[in-house]
Design an enzyme around this catalytic site. Structure first.
Site, PDB file in Angstrom:
ATOM      1  CB  SER A  71      -1.050  -0.064   1.139  1.00 11.88           C
ATOM      2  OG  SER A  71      -1.626   1.325   1.234  1.00 11.88           O
ATOM      3  CE1 TYR A  83      -3.653  -2.765   5.460  1.00 16.06           C
ATOM      4  CE2 TYR A  83      -3.189  -0.645   4.713  1.00 16.06           C
ATOM      5  CZ  TYR A  83      -3.633  -1.837   4.252  1.00 16.06           C
ATOM      6  OH  TYR A  83      -3.848  -2.310   3.094  1.00 16.06           O
TER       7      TYR A  83
END
Length: 218
Positions: A71, A83
């Site tokens: 990501s 995350y």
């Protein structure tokens, strides 16, 4: 079941592995329990490593490809540091693996999507009330409900602006698996997201912190 799969693919061939498992959540560092950190590391990082190690003999034998879902959040964090942490770690694992696998003809690719929250549903809208109720007394003494609500609203606004064109990420994954000359990294993101990554990756930390602080204050 793992041994059965390996025996089966040793005879029929195995050319591609996509590590796509992932979970996400929202919360500042002190808001999250150690158990939650361990769960995220287990799913987002160690899960991909386990799968890769299990199929590495086959991938070396057939000169296959390994694709990892990372990501742009690997470069910065806007309220979901847990995350971001796991994605940054998987990037470094991939960098090491890519170099090590070259001598076997195995190619390793990383997909770096931008905000596709509306198409993946990986992160549901967050509830300030639920976050507040899960905070310990120490954190409640530092923060207040208004601040938690403000942060939750900010994060939910980001989620609502996510792209619904998840096919763009799928196309990158297909290219990584099928192209005769795949890229090491596929950044599938909007121009402003790429610009933010550029700032965070190449500018001094003081510049990155200033830019992110401005974004967080919006």
């Amino acid at each position: 079941s793992e041994k059965c799969l390996l025996r089966h693919f040793f005879s029929v061939g195995f050319w591609g592995l996509v590590n796509n498992a992932g979970i996400s959540t929202f919360g500042e560092t002190g808001w999250l329990s150690m158990e939650k950190y361990e769960r995220f590391a287990d799913v987002n990082l160690l899960g991909s490593i386990r799968t890769t190690l299990a199929f590495l003999p086959l991938l070396r034998k057939y000169k296959g490809r390994i694709v990892f879902m990372s990501s742009i959040i690997a470069y910065f964090s806007l309220g979901n540091g847990i995350y971001s942490m796991t994605k940054a770690a998987i990037e470094k694992f991939c960098d090491a693996l890519r170099l090590e696998m070259k001598k076997f003809g195995v190619q390793v690719c990383i997909i770096q999507p931008g905000n596709y929250a509306r198409s993946t549903k990986i992160q549901p809208p967050v509830s300030a009330e639920e976050i507040w109720n899960e905070l310990g007394e120490e954190e409640k003494a530092v923060y207040n409900k208004e601040y938690v609500q403000e942060r939750a609203n900010f994060f939910n606004s980001i989620l609502s602006r996510g792209s619904a064109n998840g096919n763009e990420v799928v196309d990158a994954m297909v290219d990584a698996l099928m192209s005769p000359a795949p890229k090491a990294r596929y950044m599938v993101a909007k121009l402003k997201e790429k610009a933010l990554v550029f700032v965070c990756a190449l500018f001094p930390a003081v510049v990155m912190d200033s830019v992110l602080s401005y974004v967080l204050s919006k």
